[in-house]
Motif scaffolding. Sequence first.
Motif, short mmCIF file in Angstrom:
data_model
loop_
_atom_site.label_atom_id
_atom_site.label_comp_id
_atom_site.label_asym_id
_atom_site.label_seq_id
_atom_site.Cartn_x
_atom_site.Cartn_y
_atom_site.Cartn_z
N PHE A 62 0.84 -1.19 0.00
CA PHE A 62 0.00 0.00 0.00
C PHE A 62 0.88 1.24 0.00
O PHE A 62 1.97 1.25 0.58
N THR A 63 0.36 2.30 -0.62
CA THR A 63 1.05 3.58 -0.64
C THR A 63 0.07 4.70 -0.32
O THR A 63 -0.96 4.82 -0.99
N ILE A 64 0.40 5.49 0.68
CA ILE A 64 -0.42 6.66 1.02
C ILE A 64 0.23 7.88 0.40
O ILE A 64 1.46 8.02 0.39
N SER A 65 -0.60 8.76 -0.13
CA SER A 65 -0.10 10.00 -0.71
C SER A 65 -1.17 11.07 -0.55
O SER A 65 -2.30 10.78 -0.17
N ARG A 66 -0.80 12.30 -0.84
CA ARG A 66 -1.77 13.38 -0.71
C ARG A 66 -1.50 14.44 -1.76
O ARG A 66 -0.38 14.61 -2.23
N ASP A 67 -2.58 15.15 -2.10
CA ASP A 67 -2.50 16.29 -3.01
C ASP A 67 -3.17 17.45 -2.28
O ASP A 67 -4.41 17.52 -2.24
N ASN A 68 -2.38 18.31 -1.70
CA ASN A 68 -2.95 19.40 -0.91
C ASN A 68 -3.71 20.41 -1.77
O ASN A 68 -4.61 21.09 -1.28
N ALA A 69 -3.36 20.50 -3.03
CA ALA A 69 -4.09 21.40 -3.92
C ALA A 69 -5.51 20.89 -4.17
O ALA A 69 -6.41 21.68 -4.47
N LYS A 70 -5.70 19.58 -4.05
CA LYS A 70 -7.02 18.98 -4.28
C LYS A 70 -7.69 18.57 -2.97
O LYS A 70 -8.76 17.96 -2.99
N ASN A 71 -7.06 18.88 -1.85
CA ASN A 71 -7.64 18.52 -0.54
C ASN A 71 -7.97 17.03 -0.46
O ASN A 71 -9.02 16.64 0.07
N THR A 72 -7.07 16.21 -0.96
CA THR A 72 -7.36 14.78 -1.06
C THR A 72 -6.15 13.94 -0.63
O THR A 72 -5.01 14.28 -0.96
N VAL A 73 -6.44 12.88 0.10
CA VAL A 73 -5.43 11.88 0.44
C VAL A 73 -5.84 10.58 -0.24
O VAL A 73 -7.03 10.30 -0.39
N TYR A 74 -4.84 9.82 -0.66
CA TYR A 74 -5.09 8.59 -1.40
C TYR A 74 -4.47 7.39 -0.68
O TYR A 74 -3.50 7.53 0.07
N LEU A 75 -5.03 6.24 -0.95
CA LEU A 75 -4.42 4.99 -0.50
C LEU A 75 -4.41 4.06 -1.71
O LEU A 75 -5.46 3.56 -2.10
N GLN A 76 -3.26 3.89 -2.30
CA GLN A 76 -3.10 2.96 -3.41
C GLN A 76 -2.81 1.59 -2.84
O GLN A 76 -1.82 1.40 -2.13
N MET A 77 -3.68 0.64 -3.14
CA MET A 77 -3.55 -0.71 -2.60
C MET A 77 -3.28 -1.68 -3.73
O MET A 77 -4.05 -1.75 -4.70
N SER A 78 -2.19 -2.41 -3.61
CA SER A 78 -1.80 -3.38 -4.63
C SER A 78 -1.59 -4.74 -3.98
O SER A 78 -1.47 -4.84 -2.77
N SER A 79 -1.52 -5.76 -4.83
CA SER A 79 -1.33 -7.14 -4.34
C SER A 79 -2.29 -7.45 -3.21
O SER A 79 -1.91 -7.98 -2.16
N LEU A 80 -3.54 -7.11 -3.42
CA LEU A 80 -4.54 -7.26 -2.37
C LEU A 80 -4.75 -8.73 -2.02
O LEU A 80 -4.68 -9.61 -2.88
N LYS A 81 -5.02 -8.94 -0.74
CA LYS A 81 -5.25 -10.28 -0.21
C LYS A 81 -6.65 -10.34 0.41
O LYS A 81 -7.18 -9.30 0.83
N PRO A 82 -7.22 -11.52 0.52
CA PRO A 82 -8.54 -11.62 1.16
C PRO A 82 -8.55 -11.03 2.57
O PRO A 82 -9.58 -10.47 2.99
N GLU A 83 -7.45 -11.12 3.27
CA GLU A 83 -7.40 -10.55 4.63
C GLU A 83 -7.37 -9.03 4.66
O GLU A 83 -7.45 -8.43 5.72
N ASP A 84 -7.29 -8.40 3.49
CA ASP A 84 -7.42 -6.94 3.42
C ASP A 84 -8.88 -6.50 3.40
O ASP A 84 -9.16 -5.29 3.45
N THR A 85 -9.79 -7.45 3.30
CA THR A 85 -11.21 -7.13 3.29
C THR A 85 -11.61 -6.44 4.58
O THR A 85 -11.38 -6.94 5.67
N ALA A 86 -12.20 -5.25 4.44
CA ALA A 86 -12.57 -4.45 5.61
C ALA A 86 -13.27 -3.18 5.13
O ALA A 86 -13.27 -2.87 3.94
N VAL A 87 -13.82 -2.46 6.09
CA VAL A 87 -14.27 -1.09 5.84
C VAL A 87 -13.09 -0.17 6.12
O VAL A 87 -12.54 -0.19 7.22
N TYR A 88 -12.73 0.62 5.13
CA TYR A 88 -11.59 1.53 5.25
C TYR A 88 -12.10 2.94 5.50
O TYR A 88 -12.96 3.44 4.78
#
Length: 123
Positions: free
Chosen positions: A67-93
């Motif tokens: 996973f990679t967290i990043s942000r764009d302050n000009a867009k007032n947005t934070v991101y979470l890029q999730m890769s190689s997802l596993k069934p155990e990543d299933t959740a409410v984020y």
Amino acid sequence: VQLQASGGGLVQAGGSLRLSCAASGRTFSSLAMGWFRQAPGKEREFVATINWSGSITSYADSVKGRFTISRDNAKNTVYLQMSSLKPEDTAVYSCAGQYGSTWYRGSADYSYWGQGTQVTVSS
């Protein structure tokens, strides 16, 4: 501060998703931001955090390297890029924000929370 998370969905194991968290107001760049998740029957757990400028990040061991967290302050947005997802990543984020110059790994450190977005990873 109001936060709105989006981008969840159903994905197969090994796939990717990108979550977004949009913030209202003009003080987003003063917020440390975090992502947390809660699976059914389990406690909420820390996933990732980023400081106000985006120069410092921290991850839970379970997602480090995937996973990679990043942000764009000009867009007032934070991101979470999730890769190689596993069934155990299933959740409410959920995304969270807190004024401060550092980053925070504890849910109790955050004053502002968005609603969650469901991520389901099928095997």
